[in-house]
Scaffold this motif. Sequence first.
Motif, mmCIF file in Angstrom:
data_model
loop_
_atom_site.group_PDB
_atom_site.id
_atom_site.type_symbol
_atom_site.label_atom_id
_atom_site.label_comp_id
_atom_site.label_asym_id
_atom_site.label_seq_id
_atom_site.Cartn_x
_atom_site.Cartn_y
_atom_site.Cartn_z
ATOM 1 N N ALA A 151 -0.670 -2.145 -5.852
ATOM 2 C CA ALA A 151 -2.017 -2.040 -5.275
ATOM 3 C C ALA A 151 -2.791 -3.338 -5.483
ATOM 4 C CB ALA A 151 -2.762 -0.868 -5.907
ATOM 5 N N SER B 276 -5.608 1.778 0.529
ATOM 6 C CA SER B 276 -4.228 1.923 1.005
ATOM 7 C C SER B 276 -4.191 2.737 2.285
ATOM 8 C CB SER B 276 -3.370 2.619 -0.047
ATOM 9 O OG SER B 276 -3.281 1.833 -1.191
ATOM 10 N N SER C 151 0.834 -1.200 0.000
ATOM 11 C CA SER C 151 0.000 0.000 0.000
ATOM 12 C C SER C 151 0.867 1.247 0.000
ATOM 13 C CB SER C 151 -0.907 0.016 1.227
ATOM 14 O OG SER C 151 -1.800 -1.045 1.180
#
Lengths: 218, 244
Positions: free
Chosen positions: B88, B158, B76
């Motif tokens: 990601a 994230s 993240s």
Amino acid sequence: MRALLWRDLALALRAGGGFGLGLAFFLIVTVLVPFSVGPQPDLLQAIAPGVLWLGALLACLLSLDRLLALDFEDGTLDLLATAPLPLEAALSVKALAHWLTTGLPLVLLAPVLGILLNLAPAGYLWLVVSLFLGTPALSVIGCFGAALTVGIKRGGLLLSLLVLPLYVPTLIFGAEVARRGAAGQEVGTPLLMLAGITCATIALMPFASAAVLRIGLR
Amino acid sequence: MSIWSYANPVKFLTLSARVQPVLWVVSLSCVAVGLAWGFFGTPDDYRQGSTVKIIYLHVPSALMAINAWFMMLVTSLIWLIRRHHVSALAAKAAAPVGVVMTVIALLTGAIWGQPMWGTWWAWDPRLTSFLILFLFYLGYIALWEAIEDPDTAADLTSILCLVGSVFAVLSRYAVRFWNQGLHQGTSVPVATGGRSVDDVFFYPLVLSMVGFGLLFVALVFYRTGTEIRLRRAAALRARVGRAA
């Protein structure tokens, strides 16, 4: 900033439902507990601090939906994001307004409900102190959750799922202070931890909330 | 040639296609041998009897449950700083694996705890922090599912992962305030170098831990590849939609 604070307070007070709803929910949860676990005074006395903390937490959660969603719908949030005031500051003010309209009344109402749950006499002071110290953290963390879910349809349920794990440390230390206070034990360590969590979340969470909100508004 | 070149999805897919067969064979054989050795090749514990053998499932899965979140934290951060899409997607791919590891650890712990402590569940610091970790995984996955735009979803999850990590650590220490501590101490303390289990149990345990680790890597490779292909399919579909 002051104008924003007054605006949010006025909206919360006049819009109907939002302000009193949290308190009424807190009252209902507390009243339901003796029905569900049985009305023995000893039992109620033992669980009173925890139940009051849990009730306050749920009442706070209930109002998070409204924290940003209404402003998102009528476009106020876009204006705030482009205003000269930093978004971090705007969100801190909104969290403060949320605390003043839900957290603070809960703190004031909690001792009254303590009577219903047969709270030990020594516990009242520490219950109020712990809620007073802990509920600001609930508002600030909740603001982050609201910012995360602001653009999502039916985000309310998701909001609870995201925010409740984040509430765990605050709940643990807050309820621990109230429990130890009621039992007449020393409360220093959990009290300091609770204050530390609140200070840290107030200092850091607005930045996370603002970052998340900027992405959401993009 | 740096590691960042693998942020290119094509390069990543080529590498993962080359590495995956080896990873699958090695990891699965490690797990199989480790578990078989543990279940059939070791003597019963003098106090816990044969129930101790669940350790070969319990400890590795618990280890990977925590490390999966840590891996998601790192990927993240990479996404937030350098915006590599593969990073990601790797975080997204790791989350369901992590949640399964957490469930395995919780279930085997309950099955182990029943004969040992006489209870399926106790509000013990270690158990409770694992339950909270499970909730964090659920929230993380739910947020990925809830957002349509993939880049927005990657950004939001994230940040949730970062904030969640702080609170996960905080919960880990906060739950110590219950301080009953039914759960035993760590079996393989890395920091001190010593260990509380005998060699007979230790070697199959390590083998099984290595196997679970590699299995996790293989699964993440596989699932990341799937995510990349899904993303491509969506892009193609969007292009066809525009043309029509």
